[in-house]
Enzyme design. Sequence first.
Site: not given
Length: 729
Positions: A464, A532
């Site tokens: 990430d 997301d």
Amino acid sequence: MKRTIFLAAVLLCNAAAAQTVISTKNTSLVIDAQEGQIPQILYYGTRLSSGDAAALRSAGFGASAAYPVHNDASTSLEALSVRMPDGNLSTDQRVKSVSTESWAGGKLVRVDCADANYPLAVSIFYKSYEAEDVISTWTEIRNGEKKKSVVLTRFDSGCLPIRQGDVWVTSFGGSWAGEVTVNCQPLKTGVRSVFNKDGVRNTQTSHAEVMISLDGKPQELSGRVIGAALCYSGNYELRFETGDTRYSSIHRFFAGIDPSNSNYTLARGETFTTPELAYSFSAEGMSGVSRNFHKWGRKYKLAHGGQVNDILLNSWEGVYFDINEAGMHQMMRDIADMGGELFVMDDGWFGDKYPRKNDETSLGDWVVDRNKLPNGVEDLVAEAAKDGIKFGIWIEPEMTNSRSELFEKHPDWVINAPGRNLVEGRGGTQLVLDLSNPAVQDFVFGVFDGIMTQWPGISYIKWDANMDIPSQGSQYLKNQEHLYIEYHRGLARVLDRIRSKYPDVAVQACASGGGRVNWGILPWFDEFWTSDNTDALQRVFIQWNTSYFFPAEAMAAHIGASPNHTTGREIPLKFRIDVAMSARLGLELQPSAMSAEEKALCKSAIADYKKVREIVQLGDLYRIVSPYDGKGLCTKIYTTGSKDRAVFFWYRTEYFHGEPVAASLFAGLDPERGYRVTELNRVGAALPFEGKVFSGRFLMEQGLDIPSGNNAPGPHRDFGSHVLYLTAE
């Protein structure tokens, strides 16, 4: 008179001899590179015969500089601008030689140019990927000065002229949880720019890819289209220039690294290589260009491209930071029972002095929080193996928090303008590590290496990056203008080391969701986290737009909870499943919160997906009805290369009582073969055509009436959906 005719014939012969035609299976790029002249591009489009290529000028095709440079004739945009050691701001690059060599996938053409008055040279490369109908270009810029530096103030990868007409450009914007929105406009006089200056996540708000439709408003299945993709992980700028039509009959497209605050000082003897810029042309609409890029990306760009990816459960939306040993065991058992293949433990598993309980601490302190996991990660890896599944883990190795042991030990490792207060991001404490620094590169590699060394059973890493570079500055670099570029060079060195030592581990590129969806970063990654936002309705649009350049194999699509954690929207489980099945299927929820019926539906869907996973992830995509067409409908189909099997997706995105829905047409099938139609993930009564056989011609020309409304079987009003499996007989 005879002598005049003879001279004209010689000139025409010489001009033809100077042409270099770079061809793929269905396309050609024609460049004119006469020694001592400016290199030019004459044509890019459908494959030409040698005779047609030689006659381009007589057909009215005007040449345009292949790599425009700033000099005393520059009144338009340029691909290269420099500042010479004596302050001169111009360069004049003329062809010295042209060479061609073969490589396994096509040809590589090199056009060497030089400035007669300064030791600055430019080599322009064109590389053909013949089977995939892709041609890419990049440049090498060399400073031949013996003692002094040259400053590059603009250094694009390439320039492509486009004949004027009814030309439209489709570009992509967006934001966090709303990635990959579409902007489609005709090209008009002036300059149009698409850029990203994030520093780390270069696809969060814009994309370095565009579709250029040459026959008016773009169509999915017809029309001439050029696709262009800049393969770079850092800041970029794409520009379209349309000048005064009295003097020019072309548009010009430029793409390259964004030079803002990034003037590059080219030391004596140094060569600067620009990123690859890939082009693809198709006469079969935007979907045709997409299929070309998908094939090219799988074969040449994506790590482990051409292999199907595992069905996984990720812990994030199920528990967020509330990681604990019993909870992880339970989630692993649940996904194993549903037929999944991989469990990924997301954020929240680490931290000693500063336990990771929220996003305000601990990044950089990659040690197990023994209060949460008393038996360590090794226990979870072993337990996953007992359950018959693989185990993966989340890391964010490029980042730290100001509340961390790493920052306390190495405050000089973070990026921030010298002499300025820290500018912190997510959680009010997040900072970016300075990857231009070799010591930081060693540390970031060590994060990955340490995890794989301690727990060699790990098979998947979610990598990430949740922060931009808001304050440009390095305590390592002497030239602050080099930071944006050196950051990504440092990242590439780290990723090269990782892939050299761990070639088989699967790695996902996540960056605040879909912040790293670019062919410049994906050679080190197997897939990307698309967004997301797992809201299935919004994912219909996000995944549709992402597919313009990226294949389903790389596109992570997870079944989320209802109400959705981002939008609060309530969506039936079947619709959520059917949307996720059109890419790399996964789950992003808490199985313990599901009913027995919901688990059973997911288990059945996973079994169905395994039947068609290879078609979806590795097949040829035809987008048919766009969700933007205002019909409340979206359809698309994946077919195998041999057209013996296909998977058709039908989504009802909105319902208005009494409004008819047209028959659903198919695409990409063999018109002469018969196809048996079977519905996957069926809820309720069978569709009227269940199990019936139709010719490919009938399905593509007449289509099937899919019930929608009061008399439809199952929940087929808002959020109605179908997945149809076609097998040739």
